[in-house]
Design a protein around this motif. Structure first.
Motif, PDB file in Angstrom:
ATOM      1  N   THR A 261       0.841  -1.192   0.000  1.00  0.00           N
ATOM      2  CA  THR A 261       0.000   0.000   0.000  1.00  0.00           C
ATOM      3  C   THR A 261       0.876   1.241   0.000  1.00  0.00           C
ATOM      4  O   THR A 261       1.892   1.313   0.678  1.00  0.00           O
ATOM      5  CB  THR A 261      -0.904   0.031   1.243  1.00  0.00           C
ATOM      6  N   GLY A 262       0.460   2.232  -0.786  1.00  0.00           N
ATOM      7  CA  GLY A 262       1.173   3.499  -0.815  1.00  0.00           C
ATOM      8  C   GLY A 262       2.475   3.435  -1.583  1.00  0.00           C
ATOM      9  O   GLY A 262       2.879   2.398  -2.123  1.00  0.00           O
ATOM     10  N   ARG A 263       3.159   4.571  -1.644  1.00  0.00           N
ATOM     11  CA  ARG A 263       4.440   4.654  -2.335  1.00  0.00           C
ATOM     12  C   ARG A 263       5.568   4.145  -1.447  1.00  0.00           C
ATOM     13  O   ARG A 263       5.405   4.013  -0.232  1.00  0.00           O
ATOM     14  CB  ARG A 263       4.726   6.104  -2.745  1.00  0.00           C
ATOM     15  N   ILE A 264       6.702   3.879  -2.046  1.00  0.00           N
ATOM     16  CA  ILE A 264       7.883   3.501  -1.272  1.00  0.00           C
ATOM     17  C   ILE A 264       8.324   4.734  -0.489  1.00  0.00           C
ATOM     18  O   ILE A 264       8.620   5.780  -1.077  1.00  0.00           O
ATOM     19  CB  ILE A 264       9.007   3.008  -2.189  1.00  0.00           C
ATOM     20  N   PRO A 265       8.379   4.628   0.828  1.00  0.00           N
ATOM     21  CA  PRO A 265       8.617   5.822   1.653  1.00  0.00           C
ATOM     22  C   PRO A 265      10.087   6.262   1.657  1.00  0.00           C
ATOM     23  O   PRO A 265      10.984   5.535   1.211  1.00  0.00           O
ATOM     24  CB  PRO A 265       8.179   5.372   3.039  1.00  0.00           C
ATOM     25  N   ILE A 288      10.400   6.181 -10.557  1.00  0.00           N
ATOM     26  CA  ILE A 288      11.191   5.535  -9.522  1.00  0.00           C
ATOM     27  C   ILE A 288      11.287   6.468  -8.317  1.00  0.00           C
ATOM     28  O   ILE A 288      11.657   7.635  -8.458  1.00  0.00           O
ATOM     29  CB  ILE A 288      12.607   5.205 -10.036  1.00  0.00           C
ATOM     30  N   PRO A 289      10.963   5.977  -7.115  1.00  0.00           N
ATOM     31  CA  PRO A 289      11.016   6.847  -5.931  1.00  0.00           C
ATOM     32  C   PRO A 289      12.450   7.283  -5.632  1.00  0.00           C
ATOM     33  O   PRO A 289      13.401   6.502  -5.754  1.00  0.00           O
ATOM     34  CB  PRO A 289      10.451   5.965  -4.815  1.00  0.00           C
ATOM     35  N   HIS A 307       3.997  -0.841 -13.012  1.00  0.00           N
ATOM     36  CA  HIS A 307       3.522   0.151 -13.984  1.00  0.00           C
ATOM     37  C   HIS A 307       4.393   1.401 -13.881  1.00  0.00           C
ATOM     38  O   HIS A 307       3.902   2.526 -14.005  1.00  0.00           O
ATOM     39  CB  HIS A 307       2.057   0.492 -13.720  1.00  0.00           C
ATOM     40  N   LEU A 308       5.670   1.193 -13.691  1.00  0.00           N
ATOM     41  CA  LEU A 308       6.599   2.302 -13.533  1.00  0.00           C
ATOM     42  C   LEU A 308       6.892   2.939 -14.883  1.00  0.00           C
ATOM     43  O   LEU A 308       6.818   2.291 -15.921  1.00  0.00           O
ATOM     44  CB  LEU A 308       7.883   1.809 -12.880  1.00  0.00           C
ATOM     45  N   GLU A 309       7.273   4.211 -14.866  1.00  0.00           N
ATOM     46  CA  GLU A 309       7.495   4.935 -16.107  1.00  0.00           C
ATOM     47  C   GLU A 309       8.659   5.897 -15.954  1.00  0.00           C
ATOM     48  O   GLU A 309       9.216   6.070 -14.866  1.00  0.00           O
ATOM     49  CB  GLU A 309       6.227   5.694 -16.497  1.00  0.00           C
ATOM     50  N   GLY A 310       8.998   6.542 -17.069  1.00  0.00           N
ATOM     51  CA  GLY A 310      10.081   7.501 -17.062  1.00  0.00           C
ATOM     52  C   GLY A 310      11.335   6.956 -17.703  1.00  0.00           C
ATOM     53  O   GLY A 310      11.373   5.810 -18.163  1.00  0.00           O
ATOM     54  N   PRO A 311      12.408   7.751 -17.745  1.00  0.00           N
ATOM     55  CA  PRO A 311      13.670   7.291 -18.352  1.00  0.00           C
ATOM     56  C   PRO A 311      14.379   6.284 -17.462  1.00  0.00           C
ATOM     57  O   PRO A 311      14.082   6.166 -16.275  1.00  0.00           O
ATOM     58  CB  PRO A 311      14.478   8.592 -18.473  1.00  0.00           C
TER      59      PRO A 311
END
Length: 854
Positions: A261-265, A288-289, A307-311
């Motif tokens: 649950t939630g983002r990687i803190p 990526i966090p 479902h990660l995105e970006g370079p």
């Protein structure tokens, strides 16, 4: 001199005592040696260290045996990987070794024995390993009595071991000294309790059906070094938002396939000792966090299946990486960063498959000489494959499939290739000869390209090859005879090329072929009878060739055959009825576009046992033959729902019979109604006659029914309205009569489903069937054409008009006579007769008037 002698005697005595004591301290106790020798009688293989156990030698010096130097008691027994086989009984002599502190029985085969409760009597045990030794059943509660345990490992390969209710909680509560716990694949079906050993350094509970919320206390164990909770989808993990107590010690974190649950803190930034991080299949979103960029010691990073995105260029700040897996995400951009990066010298695995990467692969890449695994499949990469990839000296696994690469396949420098998948590109030229120098090559997948040339017979030298997929290219020449002699080959796909000649391949006894596809070539001659040696064959596709043969009835000897396609060849003759036909597992049989003749073979339909099962009720999705292979999928062209469709994978529920475009005659067997799993039935373009069997209404999952272009007569059975899954119906160009059924799917079919049946009436045809709610009315006898029916109807109306005119005239005359008779007082009996005659005339007029209105 006497003093010297005295000293010498004293030293000699002391040395003798020391020697005597030393010999006693290493002398194995008799009962201990006997117990071990009795245990040796369990079946062992030729390489077992137990073969060296000999009663003439001190048992404390036996391989795998360690004793207490003072007591001679056996305290450690390491029998891992010793080829032990057979049942492990509760009366085993091993339980007589009551002072054991360490016991390792891992990697043996105890024939699905139960774990004995007597293991709980080893009260001094600190290490117990029963992993991968084929134990099964309930883990006894007595294991939780081993309160001194530091290490407990009970791992299995798949389902088989489980805990009873509350036993897992009891285990963790009692084993307060536990340092390492590994229960991979054991069915725990429990939440993780709040109370457990604070000394834990390794907690491995992957695929154990854990549920509930992971206690945050786990992350604050000060000694925790390794945490593995992979594949527990019912387990919810909430990471601490502040610094973890285990931050300084944690080196391995495997949290994939759980509910995060939630983002990687931000607290992840404190895990400075982390070497391995796996957070895959957790539905992570966004980029990526930032805390991950602080993990500069990371060596293995797996963020795949999210479902990660970006370079992706920033990942190469991790100079110690040896494995980077980012597959099955939405990362985009180009791979230009590879050309100027110098921090990848340690990299062994690089997985960017199934993303949105574009452009060519840079050609000036260096510093990746240790790369063993390169996965870039299912992107939008183009251009030629650069030479530095073919020059990688240690390359083992290469997958560049499903892109837009062009040009030739160069020769590989590596001699350690295991898998090469370049399928679904636009590659040209010949098959590289360097494949033939590989000792450990298992998979060659080059299908769906533009490769040319011939298949070298030296391909047969690849003795470890499992899959050879060369389909959908421009290969020419003949099929090498020796391919059928490759004993380990599972898949041989040469479909859709320009191969010619006869199939002279001799398939050897004991071969393991599961999929054989030669369809879409120019092959001639007969089907080789040596195919009966392919006892594991599930798929045989010889369609779209020029084979000239009778039906190869001996194929019935293949017990696992599921797909048989002989379509579009020159097969001929009848398929004779015989009780010897089996084909019990057949799910798709396609004999269309040949010259088969005679009656439809009853015995085939009778033995199609797999078709008599409605697979929808199983609730599982399985694919034919795909279950055997990770890298190969089957695709087939089937004629269904009126179209030639390509099935990229064939579900076990895709049950299809296509016998169209032959010369079959006679009636349609009613036994087809027993094949309740049928999805598509095509008997079109034959010479079939008789009625449509009413039993077809039992085919509840039937989606396509094509009986067109035959000589089928009679009415369309009203019962077929119950086929609610039917999407395509083609009964055109037959001799059907009567009213078209109404309701459900039949209200969706168009005129083309019925055209060429002049005796049919009702919607969607323009001929009215009459009546209400689609109830069939009286039909015209078979054999009259439309013009004859219309002429007969018109003449009938004219005839009845003449009759009625006559009745009308007669009635007027009759009434006049009656009036005269009554006026002239004729006899009463004559009067009664006239009244009865009048009644009959009026009754008949009403009857015929009603028929005309109908």
């Amino acid at each position: 001199m006497g003093y010297v002698k005295l000293v010498f005697l004293m030293l000699f005595s002391l040395l003798c005592q020391l020697a005597f004591c030393s010999s006693l301290s290493h002398l194995c106790l008799k009962d201990q040696a006997l117990a071990l020798l009795q245990f040796k009688h369990i079946t062992i293989d030729a390489y077992s260290t137990l073969l060296s156990w000999n009663k003439s030698i001190d048992c404390c010096s036996w391989d795998g045996v360690h004793c207490d130097e003072m007591t001679g008691q056996v305290t450690e027994l390491n029998l891992a990987d010793n080829g032990l086989q057979g049942k492990f009984h509760s009366n085993s002599s091993l339980f007589k070794l009551s002072n054991l502190k360490r016991l390792d029985l891992s990697n043996n085969d105890f024939s699905r024995s139960y774990i004995s409760p007597k293991f709980g009597e080893f009260s001094s045990l600190t290490h117990l390993d029963l992993s991968y030794s084929n134990f099964t059943g309930l883990i006894p509660v007595e294991i939780s009595y081993l309160s001194k345990l530091h290490v407990l490992s009970i791992q299995i390969f798949s389902d088989g071991l489980r805990f009873g209710p509350h036993n897992f909680e009891l285990l963790l509560k009692n084993l307060t000294q536990l340092r390492e716990l590994n229960l991979r694949y054991v069915d725990i079906s429990s939440a993780i309790p709040l109370n457990f050993s604070s000394y834990l350094t390794a907690l491995w509970l992957p695929s154990t059906q854990l549920y509930g919320v992971l206690p945050e206390r786990v992350f604050h164990l000060s000694n925790l070094e390794s945490l593995n909770l992979l594949e527990n989808p019912q387990l919810t993990v909430r990471f601490p938002t502040t610094k973890w107590n285990s931050s300084a010690s944690l080196m391995e974190l495997y949290i994939s396939g759980v509910n995060i649950t939630g983002r990687i803190p931000e607290s992840f930034g404190h895990l400075t000792s982390l070497l391995t991080l796996t957070i895959a299949s957790c539905n992570r979103l966004g980029s990526i966090p930032k805390p991950l960029w602080n993990l500069t010691n990371i060596e293995e990073l797996n963020l795949g299946d999210n479902h990660l995105e970006g370079p992706i260029s920033d990942f190469f700040r991790f100079g110690k990486l040896w494995s980077l897996s980012l597959g099955n995400n939405n990362f985009d951009g180009k791979l230009e960063f590879l050309s100027f990066n110098r921090s990848l010298t340690l990299l062994e695995t690089l997985d960017f498959s199934s993303n949105l990467l574009t452009g060519p692969i840079p050609s000036n890449v260096s510093g990746m000489q240790n790369l063993q695994v390169l996965y870039l499949s299912s992107n939008q990469l183009n251009g030629t494959i650069p030479s530095w990839i073919f020059s990688l000296p240690s390359l083992e696994w290469l997958d560049l499939s499903d892109n837009h690469f062009s040009g030739n396949i160069q020769e590989f420098k590596s001699k350690t290739l295991h898998q090469v998948s370049l399928k679904q590109n636009q590659l040209q030229g010949p098959i590289p000869k360097s494949f033939l120098n590989q000792r450990d090559l298992y998979y060659i997948l080059l299908s769906h390209n533009n490769l040319s040339g011939e298949i070298a017979s030296t391909t047969c030298n690849l003795t470890k090859l499992l899959v050879l997929d060369l389909g959908s290219n421009n290969l020419e020449g003949t099929i090498p005879l020796c391919l059928g002699e490759m004993s380990g080959l599972l898949v041989l796909d040469l479909s859709n090329n320009s191969l010619s000649g006869t199939i002279n391949t001799t398939f050897s006894i004991g071969n393991e072929l599961v999929v054989l596809k030669f369809d879409g070539n120019k092959l001639e001659g007969k089907v080789p009878q040596s195919l009966i040696n392919c006892k594991s064959l599930e798929v045989l596709d010889l369609g779209n060739n020029e084979l000239n043969d009778t039906f190869p009835k001996w194929l019935r000897a293949l017990p696992d055959l599921m797909i048989l396609r002989l379509r579009s060849n020159k097969f001929f003759g009848p398929i004779k009825d015989s009780s010897t036909y089996k084909f019990a597992r057949i799910q798709m049989i396609d004999l269309s576009s040949n010259g088969f003749s005679g009656d439809l073979p009853m015995s085939l339909f009778e033995n199609f046992e797999a078709m008599k099962i409605n697979g929808e009720k199983s609730g599982t999705r399985q694919y034919v033959a795909d279950m055997h292979f990770v890298y190969y999928t089957n695709s087939y062209i089937v004629t269904t729902k009126g179209l030639d469709l390509e099935l990229p994978r064939v579900l076990t529920t895709n049950i299809i019979i296509d016998l169209s475009k032959n010369r079959f005659e006679g009636h349609i067997p009613s036994i087809i109604g027993d094949l309740i799993g049928l999805r598509a039935l095509n008997l079109s373009h034959n010479v079939l006659e008789g009625d449509i069997p009413v039993s077809l209404h039992q085919l509840s999952v039937l989606e396509s029914l094509d009986l067109s272009s035959n000589k089928i007569s009679g009415e369309i059975p009203q019962q077929l309205v119950s086929l609610t899954s039917l999407e395509v119906l083609n009964l055109s160009h037959n001799h059907l009569v009567g009213c078209i059924p109404k309701g459900k799917q039949f209200d969706t079919f168009e005129n083309s489903s019925y055209q060429g049946n002049d005796g049919l009436r009702g919607l969607p045809l323009s001929k009215d069937c009459g009546g209400d709610k689609g109830v069939p009315q009286a039909t015209t006898p078979f054999g009259l054409d439309q013009e004859e029916e219309e002429e007969e109807g018109d003449s009938a109306i004219i005839s009845w008009q003449a009759v009625l005119m006559g009745y009308g005239c007669g009635l007027v005359i009759g009434l006049s006579i009656i009036y005269i008779m009554l006026s002239t007082q004729y006899p009463t009996w004559f009067s009664r007769m006239d009244v009865e005659l009048e009644h009959k005339i009026l009754k008949r007029m009403k009857k015929h008037k009603k028929r005309i209105s109908v």
